[in-house]
Design a protein around this motif. Structure first.
Motif, short mmCIF file in Angstrom:
data_model
loop_
_atom_site.label_atom_id
_atom_site.label_comp_id
_atom_site.label_asym_id
_atom_site.label_seq_id
_atom_site.Cartn_x
_atom_site.Cartn_y
_atom_site.Cartn_z
N GLY A 51 0.79 -1.23 0.00
CA GLY A 51 0.00 0.00 0.00
C GLY A 51 0.82 1.28 0.00
O GLY A 51 0.26 2.37 -0.07
N SER A 52 2.14 1.16 0.07
CA SER A 52 3.01 2.34 0.04
C SER A 52 3.62 2.51 -1.35
O SER A 52 3.90 1.52 -2.03
CB SER A 52 4.15 2.19 1.06
N VAL A 53 3.82 3.76 -1.72
CA VAL A 53 4.43 4.09 -3.02
C VAL A 53 5.69 4.90 -2.77
O VAL A 53 5.68 5.87 -2.02
CB VAL A 53 3.45 4.91 -3.89
N THR A 54 6.77 4.49 -3.40
CA THR A 54 8.04 5.21 -3.31
C THR A 54 8.57 5.41 -4.72
O THR A 54 8.63 4.44 -5.48
CB THR A 54 9.07 4.40 -2.51
N VAL A 69 11.92 6.87 -18.59
CA VAL A 69 11.63 5.47 -18.30
C VAL A 69 11.17 5.34 -16.86
O VAL A 69 11.82 5.84 -15.95
CB VAL A 69 12.88 4.59 -18.54
N LEU A 70 10.04 4.67 -16.68
CA LEU A 70 9.55 4.34 -15.35
C LEU A 70 9.82 2.85 -15.14
O LEU A 70 9.28 2.02 -15.88
CB LEU A 70 8.06 4.63 -15.23
N GLU A 71 10.67 2.53 -14.18
CA GLU A 71 10.95 1.13 -13.83
C GLU A 71 10.13 0.82 -12.58
O GLU A 71 10.32 1.45 -11.54
CB GLU A 71 12.43 0.92 -13.58
N VAL A 72 9.20 -0.12 -12.70
CA VAL A 72 8.22 -0.35 -11.64
C VAL A 72 8.30 -1.77 -11.10
O VAL A 72 8.26 -2.73 -11.87
CB VAL A 72 6.79 -0.07 -12.16
N ASP A 73 8.39 -1.85 -9.78
CA ASP A 73 8.22 -3.10 -9.04
C ASP A 73 6.97 -2.92 -8.20
O ASP A 73 6.87 -1.96 -7.43
CB ASP A 73 9.42 -3.38 -8.11
N SER A 74 6.00 -3.85 -8.35
CA SER A 74 4.73 -3.65 -7.66
C SER A 74 4.16 -4.97 -7.15
O SER A 74 4.32 -6.01 -7.79
CB SER A 74 3.71 -3.01 -8.62
N ASP A 75 3.50 -4.90 -6.00
CA ASP A 75 2.79 -6.06 -5.49
C ASP A 75 1.28 -5.92 -5.70
O ASP A 75 0.50 -6.74 -5.21
CB ASP A 75 3.12 -6.30 -4.01
N ALA A 117 -3.86 3.99 -6.37
CA ALA A 117 -3.23 4.37 -5.11
C ALA A 117 -3.52 5.84 -4.77
O ALA A 117 -3.38 6.24 -3.62
CB ALA A 117 -1.73 4.13 -5.17
N GLY A 118 -3.89 6.63 -5.77
CA GLY A 118 -4.17 8.05 -5.53
C GLY A 118 -2.93 8.84 -5.15
O GLY A 118 -3.02 9.81 -4.40
#
Length: 128
Positions: A51-54, A69-75, A117-118
């Motif tokens: 639930g946190s975004v960094t 470039v957006l490199e994204v790791d997400s659960d 996530a807003g």
């Protein structure tokens, strides 16, 4: 005959001066400001976990036509919205190693937000 020769010379001078580009010509400014050698890309690493975004609410500088470039790791699944002209949307899946690349063609401020996530990840400050 002298008047006709003078008229031809004046007309020729007008044609020659009209063929060049002026600094006041928007097309001349646009083509002069676009570099054939695009700069290196700007990379922003984004992590969505528990639930946190960094990062959130950062500022990132880039140039018009510079690859971003957006490199994204997400659960969690989400959508990245790039509020450029035209706007761009990328579907984020719950997995690591996602890579989304885009460019911005209009200078100004461009928010990059996670829809579900807003959160605003970053505001791009796009310069010429």
């Amino acid at each position: 005959m002298m008047i006709r020769t003078a008229a031809v010379l004046v007309a020729a001078a007008a044609v020659v001066s009209g063929c060049g580009t002026s600094a006041d010509d928007p097309a001349a400014r646009t083509s002069a400001s676009v570099s054939v050698d695009l700069p290196a890309e700007v990379t922003i690493s984004v992590r969505i976990a528990g639930g946190s975004v960094t990062p959130t609410n950062t500022r990132t500088e880039a140039r018009v036509f510079q690859p971003i470039v957006l490199e994204v790791d997400s659960d969690a699944a989400d959508e990245l919205h790039v509020h450029s002209e035209p706007s761009q949307t990328f579907a984020v899946e719950p997995k690591a190693g996602q890579r989304f690349q885009f460019t911005v063609t209009v200078p100004g401020r461009v928010d990059v937000e996670l829809h579900h996530a807003g959160k605003t990840v970053t505001t791009l400050l796009i310069r010429q």
